[in-house]
Enzyme design. Structure first.
Site, PDB file in Angstrom:
ATOM      1  N   ASP A  14     -18.753 -82.498  21.858  1.00 21.15           N
ATOM      2  CA  ASP A  14     -18.360 -81.437  20.928  1.00 21.15           C
ATOM      3  C   ASP A  14     -19.216 -81.459  19.668  1.00 21.15           C
ATOM      4  O   ASP A  14     -19.702 -82.513  19.247  1.00 21.15           O
ATOM      5  CB  ASP A  14     -16.873 -81.615  20.573  1.00 21.15           C
ATOM      6  CG  ASP A  14     -16.286 -80.360  19.954  1.00 21.15           C
ATOM      7  OD1 ASP A  14     -16.835 -79.249  20.191  1.00 21.15           O
ATOM      8  OD2 ASP A  14     -15.272 -80.474  19.236  1.00 21.15           O
ATOM      9  N   HIS A  31     -26.411 -75.534  21.535  1.00 22.22           N
ATOM     10  CA  HIS A  31     -26.124 -75.928  22.923  1.00 22.22           C
ATOM     11  C   HIS A  31     -27.373 -76.475  23.609  1.00 22.22           C
ATOM     12  O   HIS A  31     -27.311 -77.411  24.394  1.00 22.22           O
ATOM     13  CB  HIS A  31     -25.569 -74.738  23.716  1.00 22.22           C
ATOM     14  CG  HIS A  31     -24.239 -74.247  23.199  1.00 22.22           C
ATOM     15  ND1 HIS A  31     -23.185 -75.088  22.949  1.00 22.22           N
ATOM     16  CD2 HIS A  31     -23.794 -73.002  22.895  1.00 22.22           C
ATOM     17  CE1 HIS A  31     -22.144 -74.384  22.514  1.00 22.22           C
ATOM     18  NE2 HIS A  31     -22.500 -73.109  22.464  1.00 22.22           N
ATOM     19  N   LEU A 125     -26.379 -93.630  39.045  1.00 18.89           N
ATOM     20  CA  LEU A 125     -25.262 -93.130  38.241  1.00 18.89           C
ATOM     21  C   LEU A 125     -24.547 -91.959  38.935  1.00 18.89           C
ATOM     22  O   LEU A 125     -25.188 -91.042  39.440  1.00 18.89           O
ATOM     23  CB  LEU A 125     -25.822 -92.647  36.888  1.00 18.89           C
ATOM     24  CG  LEU A 125     -24.838 -91.954  35.948  1.00 18.89           C
ATOM     25  CD1 LEU A 125     -23.847 -92.961  35.369  1.00 18.89           C
ATOM     26  CD2 LEU A 125     -25.580 -91.238  34.817  1.00 18.89           C
TER      27      LEU A 125
HETATM   28  C1  IPE Z   1     -13.929 -79.010  24.154  1.00 18.53           C
HETATM   29  O1  IPE Z   1     -14.502 -78.523  22.985  1.00 18.53           O
HETATM   30  C2  IPE Z   1     -14.661 -78.456  25.347  1.00 18.53           C
HETATM   31  C3  IPE Z   1     -16.027 -78.933  25.519  1.00 18.53           C
HETATM   32  C4  IPE Z   1     -16.642 -79.839  24.804  1.00 18.53           C
HETATM   33  C5  IPE Z   1     -16.731 -78.351  26.649  1.00 18.53           C
HETATM   34  P1  IPE Z   1     -13.907 -77.246  22.233  1.00 18.53           P
HETATM   35  O2  IPE Z   1     -14.759 -77.026  21.041  1.00 18.53           O
HETATM   36  O3  IPE Z   1     -13.761 -76.127  23.185  1.00 18.53           O
HETATM   37  O4  IPE Z   1     -12.459 -77.764  21.828  1.00 18.53           O
HETATM   38  P2  IPE Z   1     -11.466 -77.245  20.689  1.00 18.53           P
HETATM   39  O5  IPE Z   1     -11.457 -75.750  20.786  1.00 18.53           O
HETATM   40  O6  IPE Z   1     -12.012 -77.726  19.403  1.00 18.53           O
HETATM   41  O7  IPE Z   1     -10.152 -77.886  21.026  1.00 18.53           O
HETATM   42  C1  IPE Z   2     -19.276 -78.090  22.409  1.00 16.85           C
HETATM   43  O1  IPE Z   2     -19.737 -77.624  21.195  1.00 16.85           O
HETATM   44  C2  IPE Z   2     -19.841 -77.324  23.590  1.00 16.85           C
HETATM   45  C3  IPE Z   2     -18.915 -76.381  24.240  1.00 16.85           C
HETATM   46  C4  IPE Z   2     -17.636 -76.270  23.964  1.00 16.85           C
HETATM   47  C5  IPE Z   2     -19.467 -75.521  25.259  1.00 16.85           C
HETATM   48  P1  IPE Z   2     -19.042 -76.402  20.463  1.00 16.85           P
HETATM   49  O2  IPE Z   2     -19.627 -75.123  20.945  1.00 16.85           O
HETATM   50  O3  IPE Z   2     -17.543 -76.501  20.601  1.00 16.85           O
HETATM   51  O4  IPE Z   2     -19.470 -76.647  18.972  1.00 16.85           O
HETATM   52  P2  IPE Z   2     -18.530 -76.700  17.697  1.00 16.85           P
HETATM   53  O5  IPE Z   2     -17.423 -77.680  18.014  1.00 16.85           O
HETATM   54  O6  IPE Z   2     -18.030 -75.320  17.463  1.00 16.85           O
HETATM   55  O7  IPE Z   2     -19.434 -77.206  16.613  1.00 16.85           O
HETATM   56 MG    MG Z   3     -16.060 -77.468  19.582  1.00 18.29          MG
END
Ligand code: IPE
Ligand code: IPE
Ligand code: MG
Length: 234
Positions: A14, A31, A125
């Site tokens: 995240d 991303h 892995l």
């Molecule tokens: C969790 O992250 C999902 C992934 C890392 C793929 P999110 O950014 O979607 O989670 P929330 O919305 O903060 O709970």
């Molecule tokens: C995690 O990073 C990746 C996915 C959920 C696809 P985010 O897109 O949630 O990035 P933040 O948490 O908003 O910074």
């Molecule tokens: Mg996020």
């Protein structure tokens, strides 16, 4: 033989968009940077002899993001698989995708299936990528399949045990993760591996996913080695 204190690490990757925001870059470019971070970690995990790494790439709730972001992410998954598969295979990585594949665009689903099939005999892995994954969805589909097996006489309701139910999950016979890492600092599981992580050690770091390095990973494993896991006992 590896001397690691654990076999399986799960990661909630995240913080990609916050990483881009911090650098005043287009948000979605975070991303792409996240993919680089994953690539580094997969190489490292293989080199240190980790058996299983399970990463959260797209949750069943992430469809609520803008159309533009969802499209960007799926294009990224497709390109990364195309560009990286050979190297993964050279490194003997066995690749699996966890999640509800029924709503993944057909072409991408087919390439997921092909890559799983082509890498199924690899002995390095085990890399699981959770895409369109959500624990509640996973447990619900397991319950449905169990119900069908009972209704059609393949199974007796009183034969349903925790171990049997676990084999109906997307993770099948993969052992539970001993540790769950979440980058980006949020103190929640966001519907990830709720069953499998029942006794996982949680490691939450404010480091944003694109900044997470193999050294950070080693530090988490080192901390894990000093945790006292009681599993409810004294
Ligand atoms: C969790 O992250 C999902 C992934 C890392 C793929 P999110 O950014 O979607 O989670 P929330 O919305 O903060 O709970
Ligand atoms: C995690 O990073 C990746 C996915 C959920 C696809 P985010 O897109 O949630 O990035 P933040 O948490 O908003 O910074
Ligand atoms: Mg996020």
């Amino acid at each position: 033989m590896s001397t690691l204190p654990l076999r399986h690490v799960a990661i909630i990757m995240d913080g990609n968009r916050r990483w881009a925001d911090q650098r005043k870059l287009p948000r979605l470019s975070g991303h792409k940077e996240g993919v680089k971070s994953l690539k580094r970690l997969v190489q490292h995990a293989g080199a240190i002899g980790l058996e299983y790494l399970t990463v959260y790439a797209f949750s069943s709730e992430n469809w609520q993001r803008s159309k533009e972001e969802v499209r960007y992410l799926f294009e990224l998954f497709s390109n990364v698989l195309r560009d990286e598969f050979d190297e993964l295979a050279e490194n003997r990585v066995r690749l699996r995708f966890l999640g509800d594949m029924s709503t993944i665009p057909t072409r991408l689903r087919k390439s997921f299936e092909r890559s799983m099939d082509d890498s199924k005999n690899n002995t390095g892995l085990n890399l699981q990528v959770a895409i369109n994954y959500g624990s509640r969805l996973e447990i619900t589909q397991a319950a449905k399949r169990l119900a069908v097996d009972v209704a059609e006489g393949r199974l007796n309701a009183n034969e349903i045990t925790e171990d049997l139910l676990a084999t109906y999950l997307f993770t099948g016979d993969i052992p539970d993760p001993e540790m769950m890492i979440r980058t980006g600092g949020e103190m929640r599981l966001s519907n990830y591996l709720l069953w499998q992580a029942a006794y996982s050690e949680l490691y939450i770091t404010p480091i944003l996913w694109p900044d997470f390095t193999p050294e950070n990973f080693d530090k988490a494993v080192e901390e894990y080695a000093h945790r006292n896991r009681r599993f409810g006992a004294d």
